[in-house]
Design a protein around this motif. Structure first.
Motif, PDB file in Angstrom:
ATOM      1  N   LEU A 143       0.670  -8.414 -23.713  1.00 59.73           N
ATOM      2  CA  LEU A 143       1.357  -8.103 -24.721  1.00 59.73           C
ATOM      3  C   LEU A 143       1.523  -6.471 -25.043  1.00 59.73           C
ATOM      4  O   LEU A 143       2.508  -5.820 -25.188  1.00 59.73           O
ATOM      5  CB  LEU A 143       0.589  -8.548 -26.297  1.00 59.73           C
ATOM      6  CG  LEU A 143       1.312  -8.150 -27.401  1.00 59.73           C
ATOM      7  CD1 LEU A 143       2.814  -8.774 -27.627  1.00 59.73           C
ATOM      8  CD2 LEU A 143       0.695  -8.884 -28.677  1.00 59.73           C
ATOM      9  N   ALA A 144       0.480  -5.798 -24.671  1.00 62.48           N
ATOM     10  CA  ALA A 144       0.431  -4.463 -25.086  1.00 62.48           C
ATOM     11  C   ALA A 144       1.400  -3.703 -23.931  1.00 62.48           C
ATOM     12  O   ALA A 144       2.273  -2.748 -24.349  1.00 62.48           O
ATOM     13  CB  ALA A 144      -0.952  -3.709 -24.796  1.00 62.48           C
TER      14      ALA A 144
ATOM     15  N   SER B 202       9.028  -0.877 -24.561  1.00 59.52           N
ATOM     16  CA  SER B 202      10.170  -0.796 -25.365  1.00 59.52           C
ATOM     17  C   SER B 202      11.435  -1.482 -25.055  1.00 59.52           C
ATOM     18  O   SER B 202      12.534  -1.241 -25.598  1.00 59.52           O
ATOM     19  CB  SER B 202      10.428   0.550 -25.790  1.00 59.52           C
ATOM     20  OG  SER B 202       9.163   1.255 -26.265  1.00 59.52           O
ATOM     21  N   ASN B 203      11.344  -2.502 -24.262  1.00 61.42           N
ATOM     22  CA  ASN B 203      12.713  -3.030 -23.858  1.00 61.42           C
ATOM     23  C   ASN B 203      12.892  -4.510 -24.538  1.00 61.42           C
ATOM     24  O   ASN B 203      13.878  -5.155 -24.185  1.00 61.42           O
ATOM     25  CB  ASN B 203      12.354  -3.366 -22.162  1.00 61.42           C
ATOM     26  CG  ASN B 203      12.477  -1.978 -21.384  1.00 61.42           C
ATOM     27  OD1 ASN B 203      13.035  -1.128 -21.831  1.00 61.42           O
ATOM     28  ND2 ASN B 203      11.878  -2.319 -20.240  1.00 61.42           N
ATOM     29  N   TYR B 204      11.779  -4.692 -25.260  1.00 58.71           N
ATOM     30  CA  TYR B 204      12.105  -6.195 -25.847  1.00 58.71           C
ATOM     31  C   TYR B 204      11.791  -6.129 -27.542  1.00 58.71           C
ATOM     32  O   TYR B 204      11.294  -5.289 -27.963  1.00 58.71           O
ATOM     33  CB  TYR B 204      10.881  -7.172 -25.382  1.00 58.71           C
ATOM     34  CG  TYR B 204      10.899  -6.984 -23.808  1.00 58.71           C
ATOM     35  CD1 TYR B 204      11.940  -7.867 -23.006  1.00 58.71           C
ATOM     36  CD2 TYR B 204       9.887  -6.369 -22.968  1.00 58.71           C
ATOM     37  CE1 TYR B 204      11.935  -7.972 -21.611  1.00 58.71           C
ATOM     38  CE2 TYR B 204      10.192  -6.360 -21.746  1.00 58.71           C
ATOM     39  CZ  TYR B 204      11.011  -7.094 -20.890  1.00 58.71           C
ATOM     40  OH  TYR B 204      11.346  -7.277 -19.665  1.00 58.71           O
ATOM     41  N   ASP B 205      11.835  -7.296 -28.037  1.00 57.51           N
ATOM     42  CA  ASP B 205      11.798  -7.400 -29.472  1.00 57.51           C
ATOM     43  C   ASP B 205      10.326  -7.431 -29.688  1.00 57.51           C
ATOM     44  O   ASP B 205       9.734  -8.526 -29.594  1.00 57.51           O
ATOM     45  CB  ASP B 205      12.627  -8.468 -30.055  1.00 57.51           C
ATOM     46  CG  ASP B 205      12.434  -8.579 -31.589  1.00 57.51           C
ATOM     47  OD1 ASP B 205      11.659  -7.859 -32.052  1.00 57.51           O
ATOM     48  OD2 ASP B 205      13.321  -9.429 -32.093  1.00 57.51           O
ATOM     49  N   ASN B 206       9.670  -6.396 -30.133  1.00 54.56           N
ATOM     50  CA  ASN B 206       8.548  -6.389 -30.349  1.00 54.56           C
ATOM     51  C   ASN B 206       7.651  -7.594 -31.348  1.00 54.56           C
ATOM     52  O   ASN B 206       6.641  -7.973 -31.107  1.00 54.56           O
ATOM     53  CB  ASN B 206       7.878  -5.086 -30.853  1.00 54.56           C
ATOM     54  CG  ASN B 206       8.044  -4.131 -29.784  1.00 54.56           C
ATOM     55  OD1 ASN B 206       8.014  -4.337 -28.508  1.00 54.56           O
ATOM     56  ND2 ASN B 206       7.635  -2.770 -30.104  1.00 54.56           N
ATOM     57  N   LEU B 207       8.450  -7.668 -32.275  1.00 55.11           N
ATOM     58  CA  LEU B 207       8.147  -8.670 -33.297  1.00 55.11           C
ATOM     59  C   LEU B 207       8.158 -10.185 -32.681  1.00 55.11           C
ATOM     60  O   LEU B 207       7.227 -10.971 -32.916  1.00 55.11           O
ATOM     61  CB  LEU B 207       8.900  -8.539 -34.539  1.00 55.11           C
ATOM     62  CG  LEU B 207       8.607  -9.673 -35.728  1.00 55.11           C
ATOM     63  CD1 LEU B 207       6.886  -9.460 -36.069  1.00 55.11           C
ATOM     64  CD2 LEU B 207       9.279  -9.701 -36.883  1.00 55.11           C
ATOM     65  N   PHE B 208       9.146 -10.316 -32.028  1.00 56.02           N
ATOM     66  CA  PHE B 208       9.295 -11.541 -31.309  1.00 56.02           C
ATOM     67  C   PHE B 208       8.405 -11.565 -30.253  1.00 56.02           C
ATOM     68  O   PHE B 208       7.580 -12.969 -29.854  1.00 56.02           O
ATOM     69  CB  PHE B 208      10.588 -11.755 -30.521  1.00 56.02           C
ATOM     70  CG  PHE B 208      10.945 -13.128 -30.148  1.00 56.02           C
ATOM     71  CD1 PHE B 208      10.993 -14.256 -31.103  1.00 56.02           C
ATOM     72  CD2 PHE B 208      11.295 -13.324 -28.821  1.00 56.02           C
ATOM     73  CE1 PHE B 208      11.324 -15.604 -30.619  1.00 56.02           C
ATOM     74  CE2 PHE B 208      11.699 -14.676 -28.345  1.00 56.02           C
ATOM     75  CZ  PHE B 208      11.497 -15.766 -29.297  1.00 56.02           C
ATOM     76  N   LEU B 209       7.617 -10.739 -29.466  1.00 57.11           N
ATOM     77  CA  LEU B 209       6.774 -10.686 -28.599  1.00 57.11           C
ATOM     78  C   LEU B 209       5.345 -11.143 -29.191  1.00 57.11           C
ATOM     79  O   LEU B 209       4.638 -12.151 -28.655  1.00 57.11           O
ATOM     80  CB  LEU B 209       6.583  -9.266 -27.917  1.00 57.11           C
ATOM     81  CG  LEU B 209       7.563  -9.103 -26.887  1.00 57.11           C
ATOM     82  CD1 LEU B 209       7.162  -7.280 -26.664  1.00 57.11           C
ATOM     83  CD2 LEU B 209       7.475  -9.720 -25.539  1.00 57.11           C
ATOM     84  N   LEU B 210       5.215 -10.499 -30.290  1.00 55.44           N
ATOM     85  CA  LEU B 210       3.833 -10.902 -31.320  1.00 55.44           C
ATOM     86  C   LEU B 210       4.004 -12.305 -31.672  1.00 55.44           C
ATOM     87  O   LEU B 210       3.033 -13.154 -31.525  1.00 55.44           O
ATOM     88  CB  LEU B 210       3.993 -10.043 -32.568  1.00 55.44           C
ATOM     89  CG  LEU B 210       2.929 -10.446 -33.600  1.00 55.44           C
ATOM     90  CD1 LEU B 210       1.553 -10.064 -32.991  1.00 55.44           C
ATOM     91  CD2 LEU B 210       3.150  -9.713 -34.896  1.00 55.44           C
ATOM     92  N   ILE B 211       5.214 -12.938 -32.043  1.00 54.30           N
ATOM     93  CA  ILE B 211       5.476 -14.242 -32.476  1.00 54.30           C
ATOM     94  C   ILE B 211       5.042 -15.404 -31.301  1.00 54.30           C
ATOM     95  O   ILE B 211       4.262 -16.321 -31.383  1.00 54.30           O
ATOM     96  CB  ILE B 211       6.726 -14.533 -33.049  1.00 54.30           C
ATOM     97  CG1 ILE B 211       6.671 -13.990 -34.589  1.00 54.30           C
ATOM     98  CG2 ILE B 211       6.981 -16.238 -33.386  1.00 54.30           C
ATOM     99  CD1 ILE B 211       8.081 -14.007 -34.891  1.00 54.30           C
ATOM    100  N   VAL B 212       5.859 -14.686 -30.037  1.00 49.90           N
ATOM    101  CA  VAL B 212       5.605 -15.826 -28.735  1.00 49.90           C
ATOM    102  C   VAL B 212       4.011 -15.754 -28.349  1.00 49.90           C
ATOM    103  O   VAL B 212       3.529 -16.936 -27.908  1.00 49.90           O
ATOM    104  CB  VAL B 212       6.740 -15.476 -27.579  1.00 49.90           C
ATOM    105  CG1 VAL B 212       6.150 -15.721 -26.529  1.00 49.90           C
ATOM    106  CG2 VAL B 212       7.775 -15.495 -28.155  1.00 49.90           C
ATOM    107  N   ALA B 213       3.518 -14.625 -28.469  1.00 50.60           N
ATOM    108  CA  ALA B 213       1.865 -14.524 -27.784  1.00 50.60           C
ATOM    109  C   ALA B 213       1.230 -15.163 -28.815  1.00 50.60           C
ATOM    110  O   ALA B 213       0.478 -15.968 -28.281  1.00 50.60           O
ATOM    111  CB  ALA B 213       1.532 -13.148 -27.760  1.00 50.60           C
ATOM    112  N   SER B 214       1.381 -15.295 -30.154  1.00 51.57           N
ATOM    113  CA  SER B 214       0.710 -16.063 -31.094  1.00 51.57           C
ATOM    114  C   SER B 214       0.638 -17.338 -31.236  1.00 51.57           C
ATOM    115  O   SER B 214      -0.532 -18.004 -30.910  1.00 51.57           O
ATOM    116  CB  SER B 214       0.897 -15.536 -32.374  1.00 51.57           C
ATOM    117  OG  SER B 214       0.736 -14.226 -32.596  1.00 51.57           O
ATOM    118  N   PHE B 215       2.094 -17.804 -30.957  1.00 53.86           N
ATOM    119  CA  PHE B 215       2.295 -19.247 -30.757  1.00 53.86           C
ATOM    120  C   PHE B 215       1.796 -19.740 -29.307  1.00 53.86           C
ATOM    121  O   PHE B 215       1.080 -21.063 -29.347  1.00 53.86           O
ATOM    122  CB  PHE B 215       3.852 -19.469 -30.734  1.00 53.86           C
ATOM    123  CG  PHE B 215       4.172 -21.041 -30.935  1.00 53.86           C
ATOM    124  CD1 PHE B 215       3.788 -21.853 -31.983  1.00 53.86           C
ATOM    125  CD2 PHE B 215       4.684 -21.581 -29.614  1.00 53.86           C
ATOM    126  CE1 PHE B 215       3.923 -23.148 -31.969  1.00 53.86           C
ATOM    127  CE2 PHE B 215       5.176 -22.886 -29.508  1.00 53.86           C
ATOM    128  CZ  PHE B 215       4.753 -23.647 -30.895  1.00 53.86           C
TER     129      PHE B 215
END
Length: 138
Positions: free
Chosen positions: A25-26, A32-45
């Motif tokens: 995730l880090a 910075s090539n991706y939607d960081n909030l969406f990365l957070l959601i995907v990793a969490s899920f």
């Protein structure tokens, strides 16, 4: 495709497999090539869903824990059970802790912790951990 990879790594990291979803995730946030909030959601899920698999495994396989092929070792279950006895269901807030956390979610299933309580506490702990990574990298 990268989101599916992050989901898979996060899911597997919640099992006995030694994956580091936090580093993944880090690294993705750092590019910075991706939607960081969406990365957070995907990793969490993915990570919470992996813990649900452990809970289900514990809930439905009480008699299988003594088998050699069972993914959690006896000492992992004993250590996690100590945490659980000491802190009760609140120990699930620490399901993200390496070594103890994954077997802890299995123990919650073995001890028949109510699923809704399980999912809320595990999600709070795991999402908070990813949020810290998100915040530090963002």
């Amino acid at each position: 495709m990268i989101y599916l990879s992050l989901f898979t790594i996060s899911f597997l990291a919640a099992t006995i497999l030694p994956f580091s979803s936090e580093l993944t995730l880090a690294g993705l946030i750092a590019t910075s090539n991706y939607d960081n909030l969406f990365l957070l959601i995907v990793a969490s899920f993915g990570n919470v869903l992996g813990s649900v698999v452990n809970w289900v495994l514990g809930f439905y396989s009480r008699n299988l824990t003594t088998k050699k092929w069972f993914p959690f070792k006896d000492n992992q279950i004993k250590n996690s059970s100590k945490w659980f006895r000491k802190f009760g269901k609140w120990s699930l807030l620490f399901a993200w802790v390496p070594i103890v956390g994954d077997p802890l979610t299995l123990v919650a299933g073995l001890l028949k912790v109510r699923f809704i309580e399980f999912i809320i506490l595990v999600a709070i702990g795991k999402v908070s951990r990813y949020f810290v990574v998100f915040y530090l990298m963002g």
